[in-house]
Motif scaffolding. Structure first.
Motif, PDB file in Angstrom:
ATOM      1  N   ASN A 116      41.202  33.486  36.571  1.00  0.00           N
ATOM      2  CA  ASN A 116      41.294  34.730  37.324  1.00  0.00           C
ATOM      3  C   ASN A 116      42.572  35.467  36.933  1.00  0.00           C
ATOM      4  O   ASN A 116      43.582  34.857  36.578  1.00  0.00           O
ATOM      5  CB  ASN A 116      41.274  34.441  38.827  1.00  0.00           C
ATOM      6  CG  ASN A 116      39.915  33.921  39.276  1.00  0.00           C
ATOM      7  OD1 ASN A 116      38.875  34.440  38.899  1.00  0.00           O
ATOM      8  ND2 ASN A 116      39.930  32.862  40.085  1.00  0.00           N
ATOM      9  N   PHE A 117      42.526  36.788  36.983  1.00  0.00           N
ATOM     10  CA  PHE A 117      43.591  37.619  36.422  1.00  0.00           C
ATOM     11  C   PHE A 117      44.982  37.199  36.893  1.00  0.00           C
ATOM     12  O   PHE A 117      45.911  37.060  36.093  1.00  0.00           O
ATOM     13  CB  PHE A 117      43.345  39.094  36.761  1.00  0.00           C
ATOM     14  CG  PHE A 117      44.305  40.030  36.097  1.00  0.00           C
ATOM     15  CD1 PHE A 117      44.119  40.427  34.783  1.00  0.00           C
ATOM     16  CD2 PHE A 117      45.414  40.510  36.785  1.00  0.00           C
ATOM     17  CE1 PHE A 117      45.009  41.277  34.163  1.00  0.00           C
ATOM     18  CE2 PHE A 117      46.313  41.367  36.183  1.00  0.00           C
ATOM     19  CZ  PHE A 117      46.111  41.751  34.859  1.00  0.00           C
ATOM     20  N   ALA A 170      40.916  37.959  30.848  1.00  0.00           N
ATOM     21  CA  ALA A 170      41.801  39.004  30.344  1.00  0.00           C
ATOM     22  C   ALA A 170      42.414  38.684  28.976  1.00  0.00           C
ATOM     23  O   ALA A 170      42.416  39.547  28.081  1.00  0.00           O
ATOM     24  CB  ALA A 170      42.893  39.304  31.362  1.00  0.00           C
ATOM     25  N   ASP A 203      37.675  40.816  34.411  1.00  0.00           N
ATOM     26  CA  ASP A 203      38.783  40.310  35.223  1.00  0.00           C
ATOM     27  C   ASP A 203      39.069  38.830  35.069  1.00  0.00           C
ATOM     28  O   ASP A 203      40.202  38.397  35.301  1.00  0.00           O
ATOM     29  CB  ASP A 203      38.560  40.643  36.708  1.00  0.00           C
ATOM     30  CG  ASP A 203      37.187  40.217  37.221  1.00  0.00           C
ATOM     31  OD1 ASP A 203      36.360  39.774  36.409  1.00  0.00           O
ATOM     32  OD2 ASP A 203      36.952  40.336  38.440  1.00  0.00           O
ATOM     33  N   ASN A 204      38.116  38.042  34.669  1.00  0.00           N
ATOM     34  CA  ASN A 204      38.327  36.594  34.599  1.00  0.00           C
ATOM     35  C   ASN A 204      38.644  36.086  33.191  1.00  0.00           C
ATOM     36  O   ASN A 204      38.874  34.891  33.025  1.00  0.00           O
ATOM     37  CB  ASN A 204      37.085  35.857  35.111  1.00  0.00           C
ATOM     38  CG  ASN A 204      36.616  36.393  36.442  1.00  0.00           C
ATOM     39  OD1 ASN A 204      35.514  36.928  36.536  1.00  0.00           O
ATOM     40  ND2 ASN A 204      37.455  36.289  37.468  1.00  0.00           N
TER      41      ASN A 204
END
Length: 270
Positions: A107-108, A163, A160-161
Motif C-alpha cells: 500500500n502506498f 507505486a 495505489d498498491n
C-alpha cells in the motif's frame, strides 16, 4: 514450420531476459517458431536451461538455434557475459528483449526504501544496462539492431498498491524514448510493448500478494477487478502478446522507433 521454409526471424540472433517462464518464455518460443536464434536468459539458471532444452525440437524444426544464460540484469558484468555467450553461440546479436521484471505490492503509505530500490533496480536500471550493453555489441558489429523493452499498463497510469512498479515502468518508457533518439544514428531502433493483465505466474503471485496486504479478500479477486474494464472482455494469455513482439523483432517494424505498443485488450486508451 515446414522443412525449408524461412520465417520472419531467420538469420536473426535474439536474447530474451526473464525468459524462464511467462511472457518471456512465450516471446522466445515465438521467435524460434519464426526461425530466429534465441538465447533464453534468466536469473534462475536451472529454469533457463530447462526451457532451452525443452525447445530443442522447436528450434530444429524451424531452423533456428537455441541457447540459455544465467543473468542478474542489475549486474553489468553478468549482462556482458550473457551477450558474449549468445554471440559465441550465434555469431552476432540482432535483437535484445529487456523483459526481466519484478513486482512486490505494498500500500502506498507502506512503501519502503528497500521495496523501492529493489523494484527500480531490476525494472529501471536493469533495462538501462541491458540497452547499453546490447547497443555496444550491435555498434561493434556495424549492422544496426533492435532493442525491445517490456513496459506495462502501469507505465500509463499509477496504481495505489504498486507505486514503485508504476514508477519503474514509466522509467522504461522514458528509457525507450531516450535510447531511440541516441541510437538512431547507429541504425538501432528501440521500441517497447505494454501488456495488461496476462495469465502468467507473475499475475498469480500478484493476486496472492494483494491478498496479503488486505487489498482483496479471496483468491482471484484482484485479477477480476483489474480485468473488469478490459474492452476485449477477458484477460490475456502469453500468445496474445507474441504476435506484437515478433512483429517488433522482425524487419516489418524497421520504420518504428521510440514507441510503446499497448497490448492490453483496451484497458488504457491513451
Amino acid at each position: 514450420m515446414a522443412d525449408g521454409a524461412r520465417g520472419r526471424l531467420s538469420g536473426r540472433s535474439c536474447i530474451v531476459t526473464g525468459a524462464a517462464q511467462g511472457i518471456g518464455r512465450a516471446i522466445g518460443e515465438a521467435l524460434l517458431e519464426e526461425g530466429g536464434d534465441v538465447c533464453f536468459a534468466d536469473i534462475n539458471a536451472e529454469m533457463a536451461e530447462d526451457v532451452a532444452r525443452a525447445n530443442k525440437e522447436r528450434s530444429a524444426r524451424s531452423g533456428g538455434k537455441v541457447a540459455w544464460a544465467k543473468v542478474d540484469v542489475t549486474k553489468r558484468d553478468q549482462v556482458q557475459a550473457m551477450i558474449d555467450k549468445a554471440v559465441d553461440a550465434f555469431g552476432k546479436l540482432d535483437v535484445k528483449f529487456n523483459n526481466a521484471g519484478i513486482n512486490k505490492p505494498l500500500n502506498f503509505l507502506d512503501v519502503t526504501e528497500d521495496n523501492w530500490r529493489t523494484i527500480m533496480e531490476v525494472n529501471g536500471l536493469g533495462v538501462l544496462i541491458g540497452m547499453q550493453e546490447a547497443a555496444k555489441q550491435m555498434i561493434s558489429q556495424g549492422g544496426g539492431g533492435k532493442i525491445i523493452n517490456t513496459a506495462s499498463i502501469a507505465s500509463r497510469q499509477g496504481f495505489d498498491n504498486v507505486a514503485p512498479y508504476c514508477a519503474s515502468k514509466w522509467a522504461v518508457v522514458s528509457l525507450t524514448q531516450s535510447g531511440a533518439r541516441d541510437l538512431a544514428k547507429h541504425n538501432i531502433t528501440v521500441t517497447g510493448f505494454g501488456p495488461g493483465v496476462v495469465a502468467t505466474e507473475m499475475w498469480r503471485q500478484l493476486d496472492k500478494d494483494l491478498m496479503e496486504i488486505g487489498v482483496s479478500e479471496r483468491e482471484g479477486q484482484a485479477i477480476e477487478e483489474f480485468s473488469a474494464d478490459i474492452l476485449r472482455g477477458r484477460v490475456a494469455t502469453p500468445s496474445d502478446i507474441t504476435g506484437t513482439t515478433t512483429f517488433l523483432a522482425s524487419r516489418e517494424s524497421d520504420y518504428m522507433t521510440g514507441q510503446i505498443v499497448m497490448i492490453d485488450g483496451g484497458m488504457t486508451l491513451v
